[in-house]
Each structure stands twice: as C-alpha cells, then as structure tokens.
Motif scaffolding. Sequence first.
Motif, PDB file in Angstrom:
ATOM      1  N   UNK B  56      60.752  20.632   2.309  1.00 55.32           N
ATOM      2  CA  UNK B  56      59.939  21.627   1.841  1.00 55.32           C
ATOM      3  C   UNK B  56      59.559  21.258   0.503  1.00 55.32           C
ATOM      4  N   UNK B  57      58.265  21.688   0.276  1.00 57.75           N
ATOM      5  CA  UNK B  57      57.733  21.193  -1.234  1.00 57.75           C
ATOM      6  C   UNK B  57      56.430  22.041  -1.346  1.00 57.75           C
ATOM      7  N   UNK B  58      56.151  22.151  -2.644  1.00 59.44           N
ATOM      8  CA  UNK B  58      54.859  22.844  -3.102  1.00 59.44           C
ATOM      9  C   UNK B  58      53.838  21.741  -3.197  1.00 59.44           C
ATOM     10  N   UNK B  59      52.470  22.008  -2.511  1.00 63.99           N
ATOM     11  CA  UNK B  59      51.401  21.137  -2.793  1.00 63.99           C
ATOM     12  C   UNK B  59      50.044  21.749  -3.218  1.00 63.99           C
ATOM     13  N   UNK B  60      49.384  21.215  -3.802  1.00 68.15           N
ATOM     14  CA  UNK B  60      47.973  21.641  -4.131  1.00 68.15           C
ATOM     15  C   UNK B  60      47.128  21.050  -3.138  1.00 68.15           C
ATOM     16  N   UNK B  61      47.453  20.155  -2.428  1.00 67.56           N
ATOM     17  CA  UNK B  61      46.481  19.362  -1.654  1.00 67.56           C
ATOM     18  C   UNK B  61      47.127  19.253  -0.191  1.00 67.56           C
ATOM     19  N   UNK B  62      47.112  20.276   0.563  1.00 66.60           N
ATOM     20  CA  UNK B  62      47.695  20.567   1.830  1.00 66.60           C
ATOM     21  C   UNK B  62      47.049  19.424   2.663  1.00 66.60           C
ATOM     22  N   UNK B  63      45.720  19.027   2.775  1.00 71.81           N
ATOM     23  CA  UNK B  63      45.089  18.056   3.485  1.00 71.81           C
ATOM     24  C   UNK B  63      45.752  16.693   3.576  1.00 71.81           C
ATOM     25  N   UNK B  64      46.575  16.529   2.507  1.00 69.20           N
ATOM     26  CA  UNK B  64      47.063  15.306   2.292  1.00 69.20           C
ATOM     27  C   UNK B  64      48.544  15.151   2.881  1.00 69.20           C
ATOM     28  N   UNK B  65      48.884  16.429   3.588  1.00 67.89           N
ATOM     29  CA  UNK B  65      50.436  16.422   3.923  1.00 67.89           C
ATOM     30  C   UNK B  65      50.798  15.255   5.042  1.00 67.89           C
ATOM     31  N   UNK B  66      49.561  15.094   5.797  1.00 68.55           N
ATOM     32  CA  UNK B  66      49.929  14.265   7.091  1.00 68.55           C
ATOM     33  C   UNK B  66      50.084  12.675   6.565  1.00 68.55           C
ATOM     34  N   UNK B  67      49.168  12.556   5.570  1.00 70.95           N
ATOM     35  CA  UNK B  67      49.358  11.009   5.150  1.00 70.95           C
ATOM     36  C   UNK B  67      50.625  11.088   4.168  1.00 70.95           C
ATOM     37  N   UNK B  68      51.187  11.969   3.627  1.00 71.45           N
ATOM     38  CA  UNK B  68      52.353  12.054   2.822  1.00 71.45           C
ATOM     39  C   UNK B  68      53.788  11.841   3.936  1.00 71.45           C
ATOM     40  N   UNK B  69      53.584  12.382   4.824  1.00 68.26           N
ATOM     41  CA  UNK B  69      54.675  12.383   6.062  1.00 68.26           C
ATOM     42  C   UNK B  69      54.457  10.827   6.746  1.00 68.26           C
ATOM     43  N   UNK B  70      53.327  10.372   6.699  1.00 65.91           N
ATOM     44  CA  UNK B  70      53.363   8.737   7.338  1.00 65.91           C
ATOM     45  C   UNK B  70      53.707   7.892   6.373  1.00 65.91           C
ATOM     46  N   UNK B  71      53.493   8.256   5.156  1.00 66.77           N
ATOM     47  CA  UNK B  71      53.854   7.175   3.986  1.00 66.77           C
ATOM     48  C   UNK B  71      55.226   7.301   3.501  1.00 66.77           C
ATOM     49  N   UNK B  72      55.711   8.389   3.344  1.00 62.70           N
ATOM     50  CA  UNK B  72      56.788   8.454   2.519  1.00 62.70           C
ATOM     51  C   UNK B  72      58.373   9.320   3.248  1.00 62.70           C
ATOM     52  N   UNK B  73      57.633  10.391   3.908  1.00 57.78           N
ATOM     53  CA  UNK B  73      58.565  11.398   4.405  1.00 57.78           C
ATOM     54  C   UNK B  73      59.622  10.980   5.795  1.00 57.78           C
ATOM     55  N   UNK B  74      58.562  10.369   6.664  1.00 59.59           N
ATOM     56  CA  UNK B  74      59.123  10.179   7.855  1.00 59.59           C
ATOM     57  C   UNK B  74      58.776   8.540   8.128  1.00 59.59           C
ATOM     58  N   UNK B  75      59.420   8.281   9.109  1.00 61.26           N
ATOM     59  CA  UNK B  75      59.197   6.928   9.581  1.00 61.26           C
ATOM     60  C   UNK B  75      58.648   6.870  11.127  1.00 61.26           C
ATOM     61  N   UNK B  76      57.175   7.036  10.961  1.00 64.07           N
ATOM     62  CA  UNK B  76      56.522   7.262  12.262  1.00 64.07           C
ATOM     63  C   UNK B  76      56.895   6.220  13.595  1.00 64.07           C
ATOM     64  N   UNK B  77      57.498   5.131  13.296  1.00 70.86           N
ATOM     65  CA  UNK B  77      58.156   4.404  14.548  1.00 70.86           C
ATOM     66  C   UNK B  77      59.092   5.071  15.215  1.00 70.86           C
ATOM     67  N   UNK B  78      60.027   5.671  14.701  1.00 69.23           N
ATOM     68  CA  UNK B  78      61.208   6.549  15.087  1.00 69.23           C
ATOM     69  C   UNK B  78      61.400   7.825  15.142  1.00 69.23           C
ATOM     70  N   UNK B  79      60.256   8.473  14.346  1.00 73.97           N
ATOM     71  CA  UNK B  79      60.486   9.821  13.989  1.00 73.97           C
ATOM     72  C   UNK B  79      59.077  10.704  14.216  1.00 73.97           C
ATOM     73  N   UNK B  80      59.136  11.744  14.780  1.00 68.60           N
ATOM     74  CA  UNK B  80      58.111  12.738  14.944  1.00 68.60           C
ATOM     75  C   UNK B  80      58.359  13.707  13.864  1.00 68.60           C
TER      76      UNK B  80
END
Lengths: 87, 87
Positions: B56-80
């Motif tokens: 859970x996080x606060x963000x000023x830029x929700x449009x970049x959340x998907x990028x944030x997930x892909x790059x940092x929060x999740x491992x898209x190879x093994x996680x949805x």
Amino acid sequence: MSPARRHDHYAQGVRAKVLIRPKDGILDPQGKAVEGALPALGFDGVSHVRVGRLVELDTDDPDRLEELCEKLLANPLIEDYEIEVSK
Amino acid sequence: MSPARRHDHYAQGVRAKVLIRPKDGILDPQGKAVEGALPALGFDGVSHVRVGRLVELDTDDPDRLEELCEKLLANPLIEDYEIEVSK
C-alpha cells in the motif's frame, strides 16, 4: 456419501482473502526498502509505502478464519489483518 | 507555493493497494508451509493456500503504478499483480 451430499458439502466452501499489514507505528523494513529504491528508478511522489502479506485460501469453515489468522497467518502483536470472503 | 496550491497538489494523491500473487503453476513454498501447519493446529477443510504480498502506498501519479509494479514491486515472470486505487 451420495454425489448430491458431496456437492452440498463442496458448496459450503468459500474462497477467502486475508490482508495482513504491519500495525501503525510498527517499523516496516520492506516498505522502507521500497521507498529507498524509488528515486533511483525515477519515481517521485510516492510515499507511505507499507508492505504486508496477502493470503488466499479455500475453506469449508469461514467461521474459523479469524482464529486461523490469530494462530497461524498473522502475528497479532505487530500485524493487523482483514478478512474478505467471496462466493 | 501558496497554501491553496499546496492543497491542490495534495488532492491529486491517491492511496493505492497492490495485490501480488504467485502465478498459477508457480511453486508457492509459503503457501505449502501454511497448508502443512494446519492439521497440527486442528484446522480441516482448508486448501489451495497461496501467499503473496500486499503493498500500500500514496502516489501523486497513479498512471505510473503499473510501471512501478513491473520494475520494483513484483517479479512479472513469476507473479501477477492487481492494482486498486482509492480516493
């Protein structure tokens, strides 16, 4: 057990989602690690990151989910949990 | 920056919830560990346990959340991941 009885039994099952969060005021090293990594990746304006756990399971006995959280899934001293039941 | 301007800026912020799960078919050792511990604690009828993360996080830029997930929060190879934005 007849097939009909078995189907009835199956129909009691629910899919439950448990959200587990560090309590307010409890240090969250994973959240701090995420916050620390954001600037180098070019993400501004992200704050208050908290990292918890998501547990999903099927259960025949949703009444015992709270007990399951208290005893196994969460540490009630330092974590809050929220149970969502679907189906 | 005037107080009014600052308030406008703050008002853009959203609280986002990211649910991260191991992909179907990917081994989930934490889920297996929970399943293995259940009988000794007297819980029957619990199955298909999957353990993921909740961020859970606060963000000023929700449009970049998907990028944030892909790059940092999740491992898209093994996680949805699933993003829920509120406020």
